[in-house]
Structure formats: C-alpha cells, structure tokens
Design an enzyme around this catalytic site. Sequence first.
Site, PDB file in Angstrom:
ATOM      1  N   VAL A  91       0.825  -1.214   0.000  1.00 14.44           N
ATOM      2  CA  VAL A  91       0.000   0.000   0.000  1.00 14.44           C
ATOM      3  C   VAL A  91       0.859   1.264   0.000  1.00 14.44           C
ATOM      4  O   VAL A  91       0.329   2.376  -0.038  1.00 14.44           O
ATOM      5  CB  VAL A  91      -0.973   0.015   1.201  1.00 14.44           C
ATOM      6  CG1 VAL A  91      -1.944  -1.155   1.106  1.00 14.44           C
ATOM      7  CG2 VAL A  91      -0.236  -0.017   2.543  1.00 14.44           C
ATOM      8  N   HIS A 107      -4.213  -4.032  -2.753  1.00 16.07           N
ATOM      9  CA  HIS A 107      -4.730  -3.863  -1.397  1.00 16.07           C
ATOM     10  C   HIS A 107      -4.932  -2.410  -0.993  1.00 16.07           C
ATOM     11  O   HIS A 107      -5.106  -2.117   0.190  1.00 16.07           O
ATOM     12  CB  HIS A 107      -3.798  -4.569  -0.398  1.00 16.07           C
ATOM     13  CG  HIS A 107      -3.748  -6.047  -0.625  1.00 16.07           C
ATOM     14  ND1 HIS A 107      -2.670  -6.838  -0.284  1.00 16.07           N
ATOM     15  CD2 HIS A 107      -4.657  -6.904  -1.183  1.00 16.07           C
ATOM     16  CE1 HIS A 107      -2.916  -8.093  -0.607  1.00 16.07           C
ATOM     17  NE2 HIS A 107      -4.106  -8.158  -1.164  1.00 16.07           N
ATOM     18  N   GLY A 181       9.571 -10.635  -3.497  1.00 11.39           N
ATOM     19  CA  GLY A 181       9.369 -10.320  -2.082  1.00 11.39           C
ATOM     20  C   GLY A 181       7.982 -10.585  -1.533  1.00 11.39           C
ATOM     21  O   GLY A 181       7.487  -9.820  -0.708  1.00 11.39           O
TER      22      GLY A 181
END
Length: 238
Positions: A91, A107, A181
Amino acid sequence: MKNIVFFTGSGISKESGIQTFRDAGEGLWENFSIEEVCTHEAILYNRKKVIDFYNMMRGQLLTKQPNPAHLAIAELEKRTDLNVQVITQNVDDLHERAESTHITHLHGELMKLRSSNNDCAWVSQNEIPNLFEDGYKQRYEDKHPDGSLLRPYIVFFGEAVPEMEPAIELARQADVFMVIGTSLAVYPAASLLMYVRENVPIYCVDPGLPELGPYARRVTHIRKPASIGVPEVVKMFV
C-alpha cells in the site's frame, strides 16, 4: 511488444525500512490486532484507533525512499520495446516515487482516502486541499464529496479486492512474470500464478522460501534480497 509483469510484496519495501505485517517478532501484527485496525467493523466502531494506525503508517512512509529494486523496475519501463507492469500487494507509494507509471495496487494505497460508501471513490490531495494535516494525518470527521465519512483507501480483511480482475488480465498477458518479495500466502492475490500461461517463464526473487506449491517446477528462484536480485534479473532485458 513483450509484456513484463512484476508481482511485488512486502519484501521489496522491507529493504526501504518499511515494517512488514507478518515477519515473526517484528511484523505489524505482533503489535496490532487485525480485528482492531483492518476490518470494516473496526472503522465503524473504533474509528479513531483505525485512523490513528494509518496516520502512523503514513508518517513512517514519508521517511522512506525507494531502494534499488524499485528503481531497477522503473528504469526497465523506459525500454520502448517492453510493456512493464507492476502488480503490488503493497500500500506504499515507493513504486510511484521510483517513477514506475503502470501500477496496480491490489490492497489499496496508503496516501489516498476513499468514500465509506463506494470502494472506488477515492480522493487525492489534489482534489481536496489539505487532505492530510502535516502531509500525512487524516482528520477523524472529514467527509467525501458524497457526504460519507472518509476512510483509508485500504482493502480491509474480508473486503473484496476491486483490482483483482485487472491484475488477473495482466497475469494472463505476461510474457515474463516476476514474483518479488512475497510469501504467496495471501489470497486472492497469490492465486495470480494460476493465470500465467504454461510456457511463460516465472522468476522469484526472495531470500526465503515462498509457497510456490505446484508452480515450483516452473519457477527460477533467486534467493537474494530484492535490492540485489531484482537489478540482476532486470539486466537480462537491458
């Protein structure tokens, strides 16, 4: 034109000093309850605590900078023969600050606020002057132009993921798919690998062991931190 799709998670931002949610002993959920700060019920019944949490996160974000992984992805986008797309679970705005321009946030986005009534009706600092006090603090009672209270532009647990369908389409179109990641443990985001065509190479840059499941045989796993592994992988296209 070849489509290069990067699917990034908290591991890429951790190297910029942003605290992740799940790391044992140091993740955000070690100190905060999901139910108290990241659910629809929380924003209804404990609004101040939710807003204070995301104000804290914004304040931390403003002290961080993109790292070599973010910058390498943005640099690759300058290639005129490549269509570079980023799908991110993060985010933060580090991809934007690195100057990537094709970014799908699954998200939500920390530096935006949205209507309480419409999950796609977000407002930016350009639309509402002084949207954030001191550049990062949401005021408790500010309202959207539709009259509803503003809330963080975050997909809370249990809510639909509005950008999932566009992300699925990007995965389907990928000629190269790179996982950077992410543990691949958060759904529906982790299901994106299902939509990558069988003959498309998949690279995974992560020092740990993501949950690759049935896709492991197709994945080239580069067990390095994103800031080292991503620039190395990007060199294949330079």
